[in-house]
Design a protein around this motif. Structure first.
Motif, mmCIF file in Angstrom:
data_model
loop_
_atom_site.group_PDB
_atom_site.id
_atom_site.type_symbol
_atom_site.label_atom_id
_atom_site.label_comp_id
_atom_site.label_asym_id
_atom_site.label_seq_id
_atom_site.Cartn_x
_atom_site.Cartn_y
_atom_site.Cartn_z
ATOM 1 N N UNK A 157 7.803 16.911 11.310
ATOM 2 C CA UNK A 157 8.697 16.290 12.285
ATOM 3 C C UNK A 157 9.304 15.026 11.685
ATOM 4 N N UNK A 158 10.611 14.867 11.877
ATOM 5 C CA UNK A 158 11.283 13.615 11.524
ATOM 6 C C UNK A 158 11.552 12.844 12.799
ATOM 7 N N UNK A 159 11.052 11.629 12.849
ATOM 8 C CA UNK A 159 11.056 10.824 14.060
ATOM 9 C C UNK A 159 11.963 9.617 13.927
ATOM 10 N N UNK A 160 12.515 9.210 15.037
ATOM 11 C CA UNK A 160 13.274 7.966 15.130
ATOM 12 C C UNK A 160 12.288 6.815 15.355
ATOM 13 N N UNK A 161 12.361 5.797 14.515
ATOM 14 C CA UNK A 161 11.526 4.609 14.683
ATOM 15 C C UNK A 161 12.349 3.479 15.295
ATOM 16 N N UNK A 162 11.667 2.452 15.763
ATOM 17 C CA UNK A 162 12.333 1.317 16.403
ATOM 18 C C UNK A 162 11.770 0.022 15.835
ATOM 19 N N UNK A 163 12.586 -1.044 15.805
ATOM 20 C CA UNK A 163 12.078 -2.334 15.309
ATOM 21 C C UNK A 163 10.994 -2.887 16.229
ATOM 22 N N UNK A 164 9.973 -3.462 15.624
ATOM 23 C CA UNK A 164 8.990 -4.179 16.434
ATOM 24 C C UNK A 164 9.689 -5.343 17.135
ATOM 25 N N UNK A 165 9.474 -5.507 18.432
ATOM 26 C CA UNK A 165 10.165 -6.588 19.146
ATOM 27 C C UNK A 165 9.719 -7.962 18.656
ATOM 28 N N UNK A 166 10.654 -8.918 18.719
ATOM 29 C CA UNK A 166 10.348 -10.278 18.299
ATOM 30 C C UNK A 166 9.289 -10.905 19.191
ATOM 31 N N UNK A 167 9.372 -10.603 20.466
ATOM 32 C CA UNK A 167 8.419 -11.173 21.421
ATOM 33 C C UNK A 167 7.992 -10.088 22.393
ATOM 34 N N UNK A 168 6.725 -10.134 22.784
ATOM 35 C CA UNK A 168 6.169 -9.176 23.743
ATOM 36 C C UNK A 168 5.320 -9.960 24.741
ATOM 37 N N UNK A 169 5.498 -9.629 26.006
ATOM 38 C CA UNK A 169 4.674 -10.253 27.031
ATOM 39 C C UNK A 169 4.310 -9.206 28.065
ATOM 40 N N UNK A 170 3.079 -9.241 28.527
ATOM 41 C CA UNK A 170 2.614 -8.323 29.566
ATOM 42 C C UNK A 170 2.236 -9.116 30.804
ATOM 43 N N UNK A 171 2.315 -8.472 31.948
ATOM 44 C CA UNK A 171 1.954 -9.127 33.205
ATOM 45 C C UNK A 171 1.346 -8.112 34.147
ATOM 46 N N UNK A 172 0.431 -8.580 34.981
ATOM 47 C CA UNK A 172 -0.107 -7.759 36.064
ATOM 48 C C UNK A 172 0.190 -8.460 37.372
ATOM 49 N N UNK A 173 0.455 -7.649 38.384
ATOM 50 C CA UNK A 173 0.733 -8.195 39.707
ATOM 51 C C UNK A 173 0.174 -7.238 40.732
ATOM 52 N N UNK A 174 -0.547 -7.749 41.716
ATOM 53 C CA UNK A 174 -1.137 -6.901 42.757
ATOM 54 C C UNK A 174 -0.313 -6.980 44.037
ATOM 55 N N UNK A 175 -0.453 -5.942 44.851
ATOM 56 C CA UNK A 175 0.368 -5.797 46.049
ATOM 57 C C UNK A 175 -0.501 -5.365 47.232
ATOM 58 N N UNK A 176 -0.020 -5.621 48.452
ATOM 59 C CA UNK A 176 -0.804 -5.227 49.628
ATOM 60 C C UNK A 176 -0.890 -3.724 49.823
ATOM 61 N N UNK A 177 0.010 -2.942 49.210
ATOM 62 C CA UNK A 177 -0.028 -1.490 49.348
ATOM 63 C C UNK A 177 0.668 -0.847 48.163
ATOM 64 N N UNK A 178 0.411 0.433 47.976
ATOM 65 C CA UNK A 178 1.109 1.187 46.935
ATOM 66 C C UNK A 178 2.612 1.152 47.188
ATOM 67 N N UNK A 179 2.999 1.238 48.458
ATOM 68 C CA UNK A 179 4.420 1.258 48.803
ATOM 69 C C UNK A 179 5.123 -0.021 48.358
ATOM 70 N N UNK A 180 4.472 -1.184 48.524
ATOM 71 C CA UNK A 180 5.068 -2.447 48.087
ATOM 72 C C UNK A 180 5.232 -2.471 46.557
ATOM 73 N N UNK A 181 4.234 -1.941 45.853
ATOM 74 C CA UNK A 181 4.318 -1.912 44.398
ATOM 75 C C UNK A 181 5.446 -0.995 43.934
ATOM 76 N N UNK A 182 5.548 0.169 44.567
ATOM 77 C CA UNK A 182 6.588 1.122 44.184
ATOM 78 C C UNK A 182 7.969 0.560 44.491
ATOM 79 N N UNK A 183 8.108 -0.109 45.622
ATOM 80 C CA UNK A 183 9.402 -0.694 45.961
ATOM 81 C C UNK A 183 9.823 -1.740 44.932
ATOM 82 N N UNK A 184 8.864 -2.494 44.432
ATOM 83 C CA UNK A 184 9.171 -3.467 43.382
ATOM 84 C C UNK A 184 9.672 -2.769 42.130
#
Length: 469
Positions: A217-244
């Protein structure tokens, strides 16, 4: 109807065929029961269906020779990568040979200037990324499991990064494929686009081993991003999370990952990975780009989350902190299994237009709660794809029937709103009836005609995707 009643009896492997295979592959032709059993089960709820033998191939030429033997002796061949499929794709329902490609694990060449890599089909995702990291590149398709590239092509895998970088369909440029009669095709090129004839590359991606054996297989590669940040956020319901998640996509924010975990999934990963995440519906997000771009994206998402009741918006910028979070997300399936020792997961996935996502997940939650079967939900909600795992006692026919009913209802709702019965798991054995419902009899007849044209003896992974090709 039991799982096996609708399938033909195994055709077996004749002594002349076994002798020819043994001569060709030597000790890499294996008939030990433990080896056969290992290749006769995956992560689906189906029982063990072992092949008659296992062959470990090392080259395209060996695969070609094997397929010529299969054509001459009329035995089935099931391509095997990492064994992580969830819809029964690797099960030997008619016996034959499990063709294990995991030892074809060489990175053949990396063209850093063109941002491409050519690899053998057995290369694992993590090993590939380790081999191209020094060039400042990475391969973004991340289905969670450390799958092989060939298996990811065969199931048209996607995963957590698909919302920004696309699926295997967008990231495969060319392939070497062995057909049922042993012919070797080279489809596609390293060029970024082409208008030359039928797109055989895209035809073979997602074919689940039924049209040919992918060896390179020949694959398309991508540049490593200059900056990466992750975040977690909790919600009162699945519906609120999905709406976000919906609002993030509709706002055009180029988020790299946007993953949903329901409270059950969060509780499971807390126990499995010894984390202390708040046990509530959660979005786990990641942002790629420049320092200023990542900061701006994150601020916009935090505002949207707060408007939907989001709280405990926590950042993880250090690589080890991000790794811990994403490792926990990738462990969600195994972590959920450990919450009910001895269980099996009837896991289904669907993908719907983003505007229909909240309704579909809400209905799935209501149905699962009413049925009383333990379950967990994770989803690549940035692209409308979500997974539900129903944790059943494998010895309880009642629980199995309940889980299948819930899975059927979930998929039927997705199809009814112009979605698909599977966003990334594939059809395999489990979703053949839904393929007809989604695409129609005529479309399936055309697919079956393609199968007959390329594999008239029905040797390649028979009985998968549709029956009676």
């Amino acid at each position: 109807m039991s799982y096996l009643e609708k399938f033909d009896q195994a055709v077996g492997l004749s002594k002349p065929a076994a002798d020819a295979l043994s001569k060709l592959f030597g000790s890499r032709f294996q008939t030990a029961q433990a080896v056969r059993d290992h290749h006769g089960r995956d992560e689906s709820p189906y029982p063990l269906m072992a092949p008659d033998a296992v062959v470990h191939a090392h080259s395209t030429e060996e695969v070609s020779a094997l397929m010529k033997l299969a054509s001459a002796h009329r035995f089935p061949v099931i391509p095997y990568g990492a064994g992580s499929s969830v819809e029964g794709q690797i099960l030997a329902i008619r016996g034959g040979i499990s063709l294990d490609l995991s030892q074809m694990d060489q990175v053949i060449e990396v063209h850093a200037d063109d941002m491409t890599a050519t690899v053998q089909a057995g290369v694992r995702r993590l090993a590939l990324n380790e081999s191209v990291r020094h060039a400042g590149l990475f391969f973004p398709v991340d289905p969670g499991a450390d799958a092989t590239v060939g298996g990811m092509c065969a199931t048209r895998a996607s995963g957590t990064n698909a919302v920004r970088y696309g699926t295997m369909r967008e990231n495969v440029l060319a392939m070497t494929v062995v057909l049922a009669d042993g012919r070797v095709l080279k489809v596609g090129t390293r060029a970024r686009k082409s208008s030359a004839g039928y797109d055989l590359t895209r035809l073979l991606i997602g074919s689940e081993g039924t049209l040919g054996v992918i060896t390179e297989v020949t694959l398309r590669l991508h540049p490593l991003p200059m900056a990466v940040s992750a975040a977690v956020c909790t919600f009162p319901s699945v519906q609120h999370a999905v709406q976000t998640a919906i609002e993030i996509m509709q706002s055009g924010i180029p988020i790299a990952r946007c993953e949903l975990l329901d409270a059950n999934a969060v509780k499971a990963v807390n126990r499995h990975d010894r984390l202390q995440l708040r046990e509530a519906p959660m979005l786990l997000m990641e942002f790629h780009g420049s320092e200023s771009g990542v900061h701006e994206q994150a601020e916009l998402v935090e505002t949207l989350a707060q408007d939907n009741g989001g709280s405990a918006f926590d950042w993880a910028t250090a690589p080890e902190d991000r790794s811990r979070l994403w490792t926990a997300r990738h462990h969600a399936y195994l972590a959920a299994l450990q919450t009910r020792p001895g269980c099996r997961s009837v896991t289904t996935d669907a993908c719907v237009p983003i505007s229909e996502l909240a309704h579909n997940i809400d209905a799935a939650v209501s149905d699962a709660d009413a049925a009383g079967i333990p379950y967990f939900i994770v989803g690549h909600v940035g692209d409308g794809n979500f997974h539900v795992g129903y944790l059943i006692d494998p010895d309880s026919q009642h629980e199995r029937d309940q889980a299948e009913r819930l899975s059927h209802d979930l998929v039927k709702r997705a199809i009814a709103c112009a979605g698909t019965c599977t966003g990334e798991h594939g059809i395999g054995l489990h979703k053949m009836e839904f393929l007809i419902e989604e695409t129609g009899d005529d479309a399936v007849s055309v697919m079956a005609a393609v199968k007959r044209a390329l594999d008239p003896l029905d040797l390649l992974n028979p009985g998968k995707i549709f029956v009676g090709a």
